[in-house]
Each structure stands twice: as structure tokens, then as C-alpha cells.
Design an enzyme around this catalytic site. Sequence first.
Site, PDB file in Angstrom:
ATOM      1  N   ARG A   1      23.522  -8.660  -2.859  1.00 46.53           N
ATOM      2  CA  ARG A   1      23.784  -7.441  -2.095  1.00 46.53           C
ATOM      3  C   ARG A   1      22.897  -6.302  -2.594  1.00 46.53           C
ATOM      4  O   ARG A   1      22.678  -6.160  -3.799  1.00 46.53           O
ATOM      5  CB  ARG A   1      25.268  -7.054  -2.203  1.00 46.53           C
ATOM      6  CG  ARG A   1      26.159  -8.085  -1.538  1.00 46.53           C
ATOM      7  CD  ARG A   1      27.576  -7.630  -1.323  1.00 46.53           C
ATOM      8  NE  ARG A   1      28.378  -8.784  -0.909  1.00 46.53           N
ATOM      9  CZ  ARG A   1      28.462  -9.234   0.352  1.00 46.53           C
ATOM     10  NH1 ARG A   1      27.807  -8.616   1.316  1.00 46.53           N
ATOM     11  NH2 ARG A   1      29.196 -10.301   0.627  1.00 46.53           N
ATOM     12  N   ASP A   2      22.398  -5.520  -1.621  1.00 50.67           N
ATOM     13  CA  ASP A   2      21.560  -4.361  -1.954  1.00 50.67           C
ATOM     14  C   ASP A   2      22.402  -3.335  -2.717  1.00 50.67           C
ATOM     15  O   ASP A   2      23.555  -3.073  -2.356  1.00 50.67           O
ATOM     16  CB  ASP A   2      20.972  -3.747  -0.672  1.00 50.67           C
ATOM     17  CG  ASP A   2      19.807  -2.825  -0.959  1.00 50.67           C
ATOM     18  OD1 ASP A   2      18.673  -3.179  -0.600  1.00 50.67           O
ATOM     19  OD2 ASP A   2      20.039  -1.744  -1.556  1.00 50.67           O
ATOM     20  N   ILE A   3      21.823  -2.771  -3.755  1.00 53.53           N
ATOM     21  CA  ILE A   3      22.549  -1.820  -4.605  1.00 53.53           C
ATOM     22  C   ILE A   3      22.798  -0.499  -3.871  1.00 53.53           C
ATOM     23  O   ILE A   3      23.703   0.254  -4.239  1.00 53.53           O
ATOM     24  CB  ILE A   3      21.753  -1.590  -5.921  1.00 53.53           C
ATOM     25  CG1 ILE A   3      22.658  -1.117  -7.032  1.00 53.53           C
ATOM     26  CG2 ILE A   3      20.575  -0.651  -5.710  1.00 53.53           C
ATOM     27  CD1 ILE A   3      22.005  -1.170  -8.400  1.00 53.53           C
TER      28      ILE A   3
ATOM     29  N   ASN B   1       9.719  -5.250   4.728  1.00 57.39           N
ATOM     30  CA  ASN B   1       8.775  -4.156   4.540  1.00 57.39           C
ATOM     31  C   ASN B   1       7.554  -4.670   3.791  1.00 57.39           C
ATOM     32  O   ASN B   1       7.672  -5.529   2.916  1.00 57.39           O
ATOM     33  CB  ASN B   1       9.432  -3.023   3.748  1.00 57.39           C
ATOM     34  CG  ASN B   1      10.580  -2.379   4.504  1.00 57.39           C
ATOM     35  OD1 ASN B   1      10.528  -2.251   5.721  1.00 57.39           O
ATOM     36  ND2 ASN B   1      11.625  -1.988   3.787  1.00 57.39           N
TER      37      ASN B   1
ATOM     38  N   VAL C   1       9.983  -2.418  -3.762  1.00 63.63           N
ATOM     39  CA  VAL C   1       9.974  -3.476  -4.780  1.00 63.63           C
ATOM     40  C   VAL C   1       8.889  -4.496  -4.418  1.00 63.63           C
ATOM     41  O   VAL C   1       8.972  -5.155  -3.376  1.00 63.63           O
ATOM     42  CB  VAL C   1      11.354  -4.166  -4.885  1.00 63.63           C
ATOM     43  CG1 VAL C   1      11.299  -5.307  -5.887  1.00 63.63           C
ATOM     44  CG2 VAL C   1      12.432  -3.162  -5.270  1.00 63.63           C
TER      45      VAL C   1
ATOM     46  N   HIS D   1      10.815  -9.824  -0.034  1.00 63.31           N
ATOM     47  CA  HIS D   1      12.250  -9.930   0.251  1.00 63.31           C
ATOM     48  C   HIS D   1      12.499  -9.593   1.700  1.00 63.31           C
ATOM     49  O   HIS D   1      11.725  -8.866   2.330  1.00 63.31           O
ATOM     50  CB  HIS D   1      13.068  -9.012  -0.665  1.00 63.31           C
ATOM     51  CG  HIS D   1      12.632  -7.575  -0.639  1.00 63.31           C
ATOM     52  ND1 HIS D   1      11.524  -7.133  -1.334  1.00 63.31           N
ATOM     53  CD2 HIS D   1      13.123  -6.493   0.002  1.00 63.31           C
ATOM     54  CE1 HIS D   1      11.375  -5.828  -1.128  1.00 63.31           C
ATOM     55  NE2 HIS D   1      12.323  -5.425  -0.304  1.00 63.31           N
ATOM     56  N   MET D   2      13.616 -10.109   2.204  1.00 70.10           N
ATOM     57  CA  MET D   2      14.033  -9.852   3.573  1.00 70.10           C
ATOM     58  C   MET D   2      15.402  -9.184   3.529  1.00 70.10           C
ATOM     59  O   MET D   2      16.310  -9.672   2.850  1.00 70.10           O
ATOM     60  CB  MET D   2      14.107 -11.195   4.313  1.00 70.10           C
ATOM     61  CG  MET D   2      14.539 -11.087   5.753  1.00 70.10           C
ATOM     62  SD  MET D   2      14.564 -12.745   6.471  1.00 70.10           S
ATOM     63  CE  MET D   2      12.811 -13.042   6.576  1.00 70.10           C
ATOM     64  N   HIS D   3      15.532  -8.053   4.224  1.00 70.13           N
ATOM     65  CA  HIS D   3      16.820  -7.376   4.314  1.00 70.13           C
ATOM     66  C   HIS D   3      17.612  -7.993   5.471  1.00 70.13           C
ATOM     67  O   HIS D   3      17.071  -8.137   6.579  1.00 70.13           O
ATOM     68  CB  HIS D   3      16.637  -5.888   4.638  1.00 70.13           C
ATOM     69  CG  HIS D   3      15.884  -5.092   3.609  1.00 70.13           C
ATOM     70  ND1 HIS D   3      16.495  -4.181   2.784  1.00 70.13           N
ATOM     71  CD2 HIS D   3      14.566  -5.066   3.283  1.00 70.13           C
ATOM     72  CE1 HIS D   3      15.582  -3.613   2.003  1.00 70.13           C
ATOM     73  NE2 HIS D   3      14.401  -4.131   2.287  1.00 70.13           N
TER      74      HIS D   3
HETATM   75  P1  AMP Z   1      12.135  -2.296  -0.040  1.00 69.63           P
HETATM   76  O1  AMP Z   1      12.109  -0.826   0.261  1.00 69.63           O
HETATM   77  O2  AMP Z   1      11.984  -3.161   1.175  1.00 69.63           O
HETATM   78  O3  AMP Z   1      11.199  -2.664  -1.160  1.00 69.63           O
HETATM   79  O4  AMP Z   1      13.614  -2.587  -0.514  1.00 69.63           O
HETATM   80  C1  AMP Z   1      14.002  -2.648  -1.841  1.00 69.63           C
HETATM   81  C2  AMP Z   1      15.507  -2.664  -1.855  1.00 69.63           C
HETATM   82  O5  AMP Z   1      15.932  -3.105  -3.132  1.00 69.63           O
HETATM   83  C3  AMP Z   1      16.145  -1.278  -1.622  1.00 69.63           C
HETATM   84  O6  AMP Z   1      16.976  -1.334  -0.454  1.00 69.63           O
HETATM   85  C4  AMP Z   1      16.947  -1.035  -2.894  1.00 69.63           C
HETATM   86  O7  AMP Z   1      18.178  -0.405  -2.656  1.00 69.63           O
HETATM   87  C5  AMP Z   1      17.130  -2.451  -3.437  1.00 69.63           C
HETATM   88  N1  AMP Z   1      17.312  -2.551  -4.879  1.00 69.63           N
HETATM   89  C6  AMP Z   1      16.578  -1.955  -5.849  1.00 69.63           C
HETATM   90  N2  AMP Z   1      17.050  -2.284  -7.073  1.00 69.63           N
HETATM   91  C7  AMP Z   1      18.102  -3.123  -6.851  1.00 69.63           C
HETATM   92  C8  AMP Z   1      19.013  -3.808  -7.712  1.00 69.63           C
HETATM   93  N3  AMP Z   1      18.936  -3.703  -9.047  1.00 69.63           N
HETATM   94  N4  AMP Z   1      19.975  -4.578  -7.147  1.00 69.63           N
HETATM   95  C9  AMP Z   1      20.065  -4.688  -5.807  1.00 69.63           C
HETATM   96  N5  AMP Z   1      19.226  -4.072  -4.954  1.00 69.63           N
HETATM   97  C10 AMP Z   1      18.259  -3.299  -5.461  1.00 69.63           C
END
Ligand code: AMP
Length: 115
Positions: free
Chosen positions: A30-32, A88, A97, A101-103
Site C-alpha cells: 500500500r502507498d504510504i 509515471n 521513486v 512501479h504501477m499505481h
Molecule cells: P511516483 O511519483 O510514481 O514515483 O510514486 C511514488 C509513490 O511511492 C508515491 O505515491 C509515494 O507516496 C510512494 N511511497 C514513497 N515512499 C513509500 C514507502 N516507504 N512506502 C510506501 N509508499 C511509498
Amino acid sequence: MSESCVFCRIIAGEIPGDFVHRDEEIVAFRDINPVASTHILLVPRDHIESVQSLLPEQADLVGRMVLRARELAEQEGIADRGYRLVVNCGSEGGQIVPHLHMHLIGGRKLDDRIG
Ligand code: AMP
Ligand code: ZN
């Protein structure tokens, strides 16, 4: 694994993650900072930086990420109402990041306009 990569560190268990799926190739947690009641990140275990660094032989991996996202959407009970899959890429694409990754986002009506 990249020591400086937050997702590699989650996968390695060095940083906690709220995992909803794990297999030998893909993990999901899950996204933080969720933007909807379901906001899950699907992440390959391999440190692939972005879509820009994907190789042709990794096309099947991306297909399996999409199918796994569909399964998780079903598990979350949002599959019938609909959901959004977002990848993204790069700074103007909003990638923060640098680990592919895929949301999977759903649970509310999302904006019709993207971006
Ligand atoms: P992006 O902008 O596509 O690179 O998305 C990166 C996502 O990673 C963001 O939605 C952040 O909220 C999420 N994120 C960053 N650190 C963590 C973490 N430690 N655990 C879970 N999600 C994270
Ligand atoms: Zn990584």
C-alpha cells in the site's frame, strides 16, 4: 538491489511495507500517502529504473503486473466500479521513486482528466 532505493529496501525488508502480494517476480504494497481508499503499488523485485530502461524481454513482466493489478482490484472489491493504473516515467511524468512501479488507484470516482 540498489541500497539507495526506497523500494529495493522495502522489498529487502529493511523498511516496513504493508504488503498485499508477494511472489518471486512482483510485490505489491500500500502507498504510504494514498490518494484514494485503494492505492497499491505493484513493483518488480528487480531494480528497473523506469519504462525508459525496460528491455523488450521484460514485456511479459509488465503484462503480469497489469494482470496482478486486476486481481488485486478484485480482491479490494473495486473491480466492478473501475480503477486506474498509472505508471509515471521521469521527472515531467511525475516519477519520484526511480524504481519501476504501477499505481493501482480506486475506491472513489477519479478525475476524468488525467494530468
Ligand atoms: P511516483 O511519483 O510514481 O514515483 O510514486 C511514488 C509513490 O511511492 C508515491 O505515491 C509515494 O507516496 C510512494 N511511497 C514513497 N515512499 C513509500 C514507502 N516507504 N512506502 C510506501 N509508499 C511509498
Ligand atoms: Zn530499487
